[in-house]
Design a protein around this motif. Structure first.
Motif, PDB file in Angstrom:
ATOM      1  N   THR A 116       0.833  -1.207   0.000  1.00 40.55           N
ATOM      2  CA  THR A 116       0.000   0.000   0.000  1.00 40.55           C
ATOM      3  C   THR A 116       0.864   1.253   0.000  1.00 40.55           C
ATOM      4  OG1 THR A 116      -1.518  -1.265   1.357  1.00 40.55           O
ATOM      5  CG2 THR A 116      -1.962   1.081   1.149  1.00 40.55           C
ATOM      6  N   ALA A 117       1.893   1.219   0.842  1.00 39.38           N
ATOM      7  CA  ALA A 117       2.809   2.363   0.904  1.00 39.38           C
ATOM      8  C   ALA A 117       3.575   2.501  -0.408  1.00 39.38           C
ATOM      9  CB  ALA A 117       3.773   2.196   2.076  1.00 39.38           C
TER      10      ALA A 117
ATOM     11  N   PHE B  88       2.554   1.620  -3.386  1.00 29.92           N
ATOM     12  CA  PHE B  88       1.655   2.187  -4.398  1.00 29.92           C
ATOM     13  C   PHE B  88       1.460   3.691  -4.165  1.00 29.92           C
ATOM     14  CE2 PHE B  88      -2.821   3.315  -5.517  1.00 29.92           C
ATOM     15  CZ  PHE B  88      -2.621   3.402  -6.890  1.00 29.92           C
ATOM     16  N   TYR B  89       1.343   4.063  -2.905  1.00 29.33           N
ATOM     17  CA  TYR B  89       1.168   5.485  -2.572  1.00 29.33           C
ATOM     18  C   TYR B  89       2.331   6.309  -3.140  1.00 29.33           C
ATOM     19  CZ  TYR B  89      -0.019   9.533   0.411  1.00 29.33           C
ATOM     20  OH  TYR B  89      -0.375  10.761   0.871  1.00 29.33           O
ATOM     21  N   LEU B  90       3.544   5.830  -2.898  1.00 30.11           N
ATOM     22  CA  LEU B  90       4.726   6.548  -3.393  1.00 30.11           C
ATOM     23  C   LEU B  90       4.771   6.552  -4.923  1.00 30.11           C
ATOM     24  CD1 LEU B  90       7.316   5.195  -0.812  1.00 30.11           C
ATOM     25  CD2 LEU B  90       6.679   7.584  -1.094  1.00 30.11           C
ATOM     26  N   GLN B  91       4.470   5.398  -5.518  1.00 33.16           N
ATOM     27  CA  GLN B  91       4.492   5.317  -6.982  1.00 33.16           C
ATOM     28  C   GLN B  91       3.447   6.240  -7.603  1.00 33.16           C
ATOM     29  OE1 GLN B  91       4.512   0.758  -7.082  1.00 33.16           O
ATOM     30  NE2 GLN B  91       5.356   1.305  -9.063  1.00 33.16           N
ATOM     31  N   SER B  92       2.288   6.320  -6.939  1.00 30.04           N
ATOM     32  CA  SER B  92       1.212   7.150  -7.488  1.00 30.04           C
ATOM     33  C   SER B  92       1.591   8.630  -7.457  1.00 30.04           C
ATOM     34  CB  SER B  92      -0.082   6.936  -6.707  1.00 30.04           C
ATOM     35  OG  SER B  92      -0.042   7.646  -5.486  1.00 30.04           O
TER      36      SER B  92
END
Lengths: 426, 251
Positions: free
Chosen positions: A373-374, A376-380
């Motif tokens: 989740t973290a 994906f957050y950074l990638q987003s």
């Protein structure tokens, strides 16, 4: 061959290759240590205390050679004002070392302190011998008997700057045994930095006697040589209201066993021992900690973080022993690993043994992968996956690094880890 | 700007279809709102567009300008100008908010072949933008979202949006967990970014957010499809009558 016979063979062969230094104030301690090693034998893989770490390569007579790592980074703590004491493959290098004088501190070398140093005689091999109960630590006794050099540091005031023990590794076959003794008088203060791989194989003991109200800070980085092996012990005795903090950074090293044995003997003392390690491939790292609470209202913390990949192994054995009468003890222990792939393993054995009834003790151990989740957050937000993974890895390790009190030293360690991670992924 | 064509999505691990042919076009400079009952697929739409794992696109496509979104990594979508404000912003202990923001801004600039922002320039810009969102220096220094209140987390999302200057912003239930004052503050932040050809897709359960962020179009989503499209009055209708009437109407 029986287990006993095998152990005694290994021990005999190892002892046969060593010479007992004689003719000094440490003679009695060395002889006593030798007889203890002879009685117990060196550890074998059948020992419960060595269940997760094979001691063979640490006990065999001749060490396995280790290639010298060509480090293109600048020396750690280079920006820090410090007193440098340099050992090359376990041999003191006077030329590269600073003058061994520091305000508030007396520094001698074990190899040359031939006059009787009473304070050192009261510590040398004494804390080590005391730390052999209830678990034997024969490699430490071997060290007391055969150490060829080391520093004897007597702190009588506030040290004006940290002492940096710098261990260079230049010979592929070196086998170093160093033994340091540190005594802090009541109310004094010292920081010791230890940096470098030291040798192809390194056996090191540091005994630290922290007087009432004194503060001892220890920050160590074990060098990046892939093939080096090390067995190290820190034995500490804490007086009333004293503070002991030790942090170790390890990256690479085919075999490392770091033991830390702490005894809180005065009321209101605080001990922290922590470590961050990053292992890749042929890497085995073992943190073994034994903390004894033997006084009232003491605090102890163990914070260990390991990042493992490509078949690396991490081990944590941590014990808190609260003796009868050690009321108001606050013991905390956390060991965590971040496995970056499915090949690596983390083995943890947390133990609590409590004989007092008014005590807070907690322990936790976790193993996990990168938080998706973290990630994906950074990638987003546009952070590439590799960079995001590094950020999260660093953030995982940071909790252990946070235990370092000095902001500048903490930043040095953090920057170094960040640079390693970045380099690996670029 | 954002064109979604017959988007069909199922869960990767189970045989469960979530989106069943979504068609939607958000023009540059326009604000579209999506409303709908729980489980209608609103959040899934936002995740699939931004590239979260766990979903499988079985049919259809989504483009941002010329960029085929579904074919590229989340970070590439971000660099192409897509931004998702999370319903539940993620806490990242050990990573400073400022470090995070600067890493993100410069990663996107690098991906677009632009020059990275210097530390000094970045600091100046972030301070100015943080101030309008009432984000203090302490919040910038602390680890990303750790120990932030619900309102602080959402304001932090809008700060990221303001710093990254995306072309297309998706707000996933940004109003959830906010009190009236916090919602106003967040809405002001969003409104400040309107115009400049920027598209918005605002996902919400409630009309009240749309009082503050006035949409050009409102879509009602149910069971994985957009079942009705109208102007701002459609949101008011939902507020008064609930979804039942609309669902019955299209059934």
């Amino acid at each position: 061959m029986s287990a006993v016979a095998e152990t005694s063979n290994v021990t005999d062969e190892r002892l046969a290759g060593l010479t007992l230094p004689t003719g000094g104030w440490s003679d009695a301690a060395r002889k006593d240590a030798l007889s203890r090693v002879q009685a117990s034998g060196l550890p074998s893989r059948r020992d419960e205390y060595w269940k997760y770490t094979r001691p063979d390569t640490l006990t065999q007579a001749v060490p396995i050679p280790a290639a010298v790592f060509h480090n293109d980074e600048g020396p750690l703590f280079d920006t820090v004002e410090r007193l440098k004491i340099v050992f090359v493959d376990g041999v003191f290098d006077a030329e590269a070392s600073d003058d061994l004088s520091l305000e508030g501190v007396n520094i001698e070398r074990l190899a040359t302190a031939d006059v009787d140093i009473h304070w050192a005689r009261d510590v040398y091999g004494v804390l080590e011998a005391n730390g052999q109960k209830p678990v034997l630590r024969p490699l430490a006794a071997l060290n007391t008997a055969f150490a060829t050099d080391g520093v004897l540091i007597h702190v009588t005031g506030d040290a004006s700057k940290p002492i940096n023990l710098i261990y260079l590794h230049k010979s592929e076959t070196s086998d170093a045994i160093l033994h340091h003794v540190v005594k802090l008088d009541a109310g004094t203060n010292l920081t010791i930095l230890e940096t470098g791989p030291a040798a192809a194989r390194f056996n090191k003991v540091m005994e630290v006697d922290v007087g009432d109200g004194a503060q001892f800070h220890h920050i160590r980085a074990q060098g990046r040589d892939h093939e080096r092996r090390a067995a190290t012990h820190v034995f500490a005795r804490l007086g009333a209201e004293s503070i002991f903090k030790s942090f170790t950074l390890t990256a690479n090293g085919v075999m490392t066993r770091n033991e830390c044995i702490i005894e809180l003997t005065g009321d209101d003392a605080k001990a922290t021992v922590g470590g961050a390690c990053v292992g890749n491939g042929d890497f085995h790292h073992d943190d073994t900690v034994f903390i004894t609470h033997d006084a009232v209202n003491c605090e102890s913390r163990q914070v260990f973080k390991k990042v493992l990949r490509n078949g690396a192994t991490g081990v944590f054995q941590g014990k808190i022993l609260v003796k009868a009468g050690a009321q108001k003890t606050d013991g905390y222990q956390i060991s965590q690993s971040l496995l970056l792939d499915g090949d690596s393993q983390f083995l943890a054995k947390p133990e609590l043994e409590i004989y007092a009834d008014d005590v807070i003790c907690s322990h936790g151990s976790t193993t996990g992968a990168i938080d998706e989740t973290a990630l994906f957050y950074l990638q987003s937000r546009g952070v590439p996956k590799a960079v995001a993974t590094n950020l999260l890895t660093l953030s995982f390790l940071t909790e252990a690094v946070e235990e370092i009190e000095d902001e500048t030293l903490r930043a040095e360690i953090n920057d170094r880890m960040a640079a390693w991670l970045e380099r690996r992924s670029s | 700007m954002l064109k979604i064509n017959n988007l069909n999505v199922k869960l990767e691990d189970e045989d469960k279809q979530i989106l069943k042919g979504v068609n939607l076009e958000v023009e540059a400079g326009k604000v579209h709102a999506i409303m709908g009952p729980n489980g209608s697929g609103k959040s899934t739409l936002s995740y699939v567009l931004s590239g979260k794992g766990g979903y499988e696109v079985t049919e259809g496509e989504a483009h941002l300008g010329d960029v085929d979104l579904l074919d590229i990594e989340p970070e590439e979508r971000a660099a192409a100008g897509l931004f998702l404000a999370f319903q539940y912003p993620v806490e990242i202990p050990g990573v400073g908010n400022m470090t995070f923001l600067r890493t993100a801004v410069n990663a996107q600039r690098k991906a677009r072949g632009e020059e990275e922002m210097s530390a000094a320039e970045f600091l100046k810009v972030v301070r100015a933008k943080a101030k309008t969102l009432k984000i203090d220096a302490d919040m910038l220094k602390r680890p990303v979202n750790v120990g932030f209140s619900g309102g602080e987390k959402k304001r932090n999302e809008i700060l990221q949006m303001a710093m990254l200057e995306p072309k297309m912003c998706i707000l996933d239930e940004t109003d959830s967990g906010l009190d009236v004052d916090a919602m106003k503050l967040v809405a002001e932040g969003v409104n400040a970014l309107r115009g400049e050809g920027r598209g918005f897709l605002v996902i919400t359960h409630y009309q009240r957010l749309l009082d503050h962020i006035k949409p050009d179009y409102v879509h009602i989503m149910a069971d994985g499809r957009i079942i009705k499209t109208g102007g701002p009055e459609l949101a008011l209708e939902v507020e008064t009558n609930g979804y039942a009437d609309i669902l019955a109407e299209v059934a």
